[in-house]
Write an enzyme that holds these catalytic residues in place. Structure first.
Site, PDB file in Angstrom:
ATOM      1  N   CYS A 201       0.828  -1.213   0.000  1.00 34.55           N
ATOM      2  CA  CYS A 201       0.000   0.000   0.000  1.00 34.55           C
ATOM      3  C   CYS A 201       0.855   1.253   0.000  1.00 34.55           C
ATOM      4  O   CYS A 201       0.545   2.237   0.674  1.00 34.55           O
ATOM      5  CB  CYS A 201      -0.926  -0.016   1.212  1.00 34.55           C
ATOM      6  SG  CYS A 201      -2.023  -1.448   1.287  1.00 34.55           S
TER       7      CYS A 201
ATOM      8  N   SER B 264      -1.353  -6.398   1.948  1.00 31.81           N
ATOM      9  CA  SER B 264      -0.426  -5.687   2.804  1.00 31.81           C
ATOM     10  C   SER B 264       0.049  -6.683   3.851  1.00 31.81           C
ATOM     11  O   SER B 264      -0.429  -7.827   3.902  1.00 31.81           O
ATOM     12  CB  SER B 264      -1.091  -4.485   3.469  1.00 31.81           C
ATOM     13  OG  SER B 264      -0.170  -3.783   4.288  1.00 31.81           O
ATOM     14  N   ARG B 265       0.982  -6.258   4.686  1.00 29.76           N
ATOM     15  CA  ARG B 265       1.432  -7.149   5.762  1.00 29.76           C
ATOM     16  C   ARG B 265       0.459  -7.150   6.930  1.00 29.76           C
ATOM     17  O   ARG B 265       0.660  -7.849   7.903  1.00 29.76           O
ATOM     18  CB  ARG B 265       2.828  -6.738   6.215  1.00 29.76           C
ATOM     19  CG  ARG B 265       3.889  -7.139   5.193  1.00 29.76           C
ATOM     20  CD  ARG B 265       5.265  -6.762   5.642  1.00 29.76           C
ATOM     21  NE  ARG B 265       6.280  -7.362   4.791  1.00 29.76           N
ATOM     22  CZ  ARG B 265       7.473  -6.843   4.598  1.00 29.76           C
ATOM     23  NH1 ARG B 265       7.798  -5.708   5.184  1.00 29.76           N
ATOM     24  NH2 ARG B 265       8.346  -7.451   3.815  1.00 29.76           N
TER      25      ARG B 265
ATOM     26  N   LEU C 180       7.102  -2.207  -3.436  1.00 34.87           N
ATOM     27  CA  LEU C 180       7.794  -2.383  -2.158  1.00 34.87           C
ATOM     28  C   LEU C 180       9.142  -1.665  -2.173  1.00 34.87           C
ATOM     29  O   LEU C 180       9.647  -1.291  -3.238  1.00 34.87           O
ATOM     30  CB  LEU C 180       8.007  -3.881  -1.890  1.00 34.87           C
ATOM     31  CG  LEU C 180       6.747  -4.741  -1.843  1.00 34.87           C
ATOM     32  CD1 LEU C 180       7.111  -6.221  -1.720  1.00 34.87           C
ATOM     33  CD2 LEU C 180       5.840  -4.311  -0.695  1.00 34.87           C
TER      34      LEU C 180
ATOM     35  N   LYS D 114      10.637   1.036 -10.169  1.00 44.24           N
ATOM     36  CA  LYS D 114      12.051   1.304 -10.408  1.00 44.24           C
ATOM     37  C   LYS D 114      12.702   1.800  -9.108  1.00 44.24           C
ATOM     38  O   LYS D 114      11.992   2.330  -8.236  1.00 44.24           O
ATOM     39  CB  LYS D 114      12.198   2.332 -11.534  1.00 44.24           C
ATOM     40  CG  LYS D 114      11.501   3.679 -11.246  1.00 44.24           C
ATOM     41  CD  LYS D 114      12.342   4.554 -10.369  1.00 44.24           C
ATOM     42  CE  LYS D 114      11.590   5.647  -9.682  1.00 44.24           C
ATOM     43  NZ  LYS D 114      12.341   6.241  -8.562  1.00 44.24           N
TER      44      LYS D 114
ATOM     45  N   ALA E 216       1.624   3.569  -5.193  1.00 37.17           N
ATOM     46  CA  ALA E 216       0.535   2.686  -5.623  1.00 37.17           C
ATOM     47  C   ALA E 216      -0.808   3.375  -5.452  1.00 37.17           C
ATOM     48  O   ALA E 216      -1.618   3.443  -6.391  1.00 37.17           O
ATOM     49  CB  ALA E 216       0.568   1.386  -4.834  1.00 37.17           C
TER      50      ALA E 216
END
Length: 330
Positions: free
Chosen positions: A11, A36-37, A74, A97, A15
């Site tokens: 998240c 998400s975690r 991430l 990137k 994004a």
């Protein structure tokens, strides 16, 4: 029209603020899940975007058979692991990137995706803006003569935010990774060839985990042409791309963040100045549709090897700055 079914892995602000709205606005993409975690965070974002499914782990997202492709925003040091795991799960991958910390990681990721038969792309969204193709057409037409030099700049000042992940060396922090990659990739694209050597000077800050907070350098290309660039996270905000030829030059304001309303550029020749209004577009939407075309029709705009070559240039620039010497790439 066939829609590519996306899963969003994380998240991050890039994004939520740019890529997810663009996929929803694209012709050929739809977001079906986000992970998400923590389930609480992904559920909240899913509700905001009207996404059907939310997961509390990346593993659950990759196990979903209704997902064709994943977008990975991430932190840089996590890209290699999750690109490879996504490939092994049979998902096509769009990764932010810079796609890796070095060319070795990039090569591993490209190999994993090829073996899995999935498409891998690096999220340099600016390359999908119609203005880039229009610049290439002008260069090819000979209007500005033979190319001699490109000058690229991308700086901003966020040095006070000491908790920023861009200031964590082990996580792939630093200005070359974050914004220097833009003029470096643009020069490779516009020259249409690979560099021969680099000389880079950097400012490494102990206050910011010794990442390069500013870098400026010379990238030598075949035939004596060159990129002169600077990038930074501790300098006044600015962006510019100048393309110099024997008979003229092109000045491109906001080359890496152009949208619908700021896509113009200026062509200077002996006849005077021509203000060109390029085709406006949201490059993130173009990126999503071009990614879908690559998956469904096998027509990627950029070969997978481009990912490795770009990381090779970035890592060589960083090594030159640290070692304070010219480094040959041959």
């Amino acid at each position: 029209m066939q829609k590519l079914r996306w899963g969003i892995m994380g998240c991050a602000q890039i994004a939520i603020g740019s890529v997810m709205p663009a996929i929803q606005d694209s012709e050929r993409g739809v977001i079906v899940a986000i992970a998400s975690r923590g389930l609480e965070k992904s559920s909240a974002v899913a509700a905001d975007f009207g996404i059907e499914k939310a997961y509390g782990s990346y593993e659950e997202l990759l196990a979903d058979p209704e997902i064709d492709a994943v977008y990975i925003p991430l932190p840089n040091h996590l890209h290699r692991e999750w690109v490879i795991r996504a490939a092994e799960a049979g998902k096509h991958v769009l990764c932010e990137k810079p796609i890796a910390l070095d060319s070795r990681e990039a090569a591993e990721m490209v190999k994993a995706c090829k073996e899995a038969g999935v498409h891998l792309a690096e999220a340099y969204m600016y390359r999908h803006h119609p203005r880039i193709a229009e610049l290439q057409e002008i260069i090819a037409s000979g209007e500005i003569g033979e190319l001699r030099s490109i000058r690229g700049t991308f700086t901003y000042n966020d040095a006070e935010d000491k908790s920023n992940i861009r200031f964590k060396a082990a996580w792939g922090g630093g200005s070359l990774y974050d914004v220097g990659c833009y003029p470096l990739s643009a020069a490779r694209l516009l020259f249409g060839t690979e560099p021969e050597a680099v000389t880079v000077h950097g400012i490494f800050s102990a206050e910011h985990d010794n990442v390069d907070m500013m870098a400026s350098g010379l990238v030598e290309f075949p035939g004596g042409v060159s990129l002169i660039f600077d990038c930074g996270m501790w300098a006044f905000n600015r962006q510019l791309l100048e393309i110099l030829g024997t008979e003229g030059r092109i000045e491109v304001p906001m080359p890496f963040n152009a949208r619908e309303d700021d896509a113009e550029f200026f062509v200077y020749t002996q006849e005077g100045v021509r203000r060109a209004r390029a085709t406006g577009a949201n490059p993130y939407v173009c990126q999503a549709d071009n990614f879908a075309a690559a998956v469904f029709e096998g027509k990627p705009l950029f070969a997978a090897e481009d990912i490795i070559l770009n990381m090779t240039l970035i890592e060589t620039c960083l090594a030159s700055a640290r070692q304070r010497e010219r480094i040959s790439m041959n």
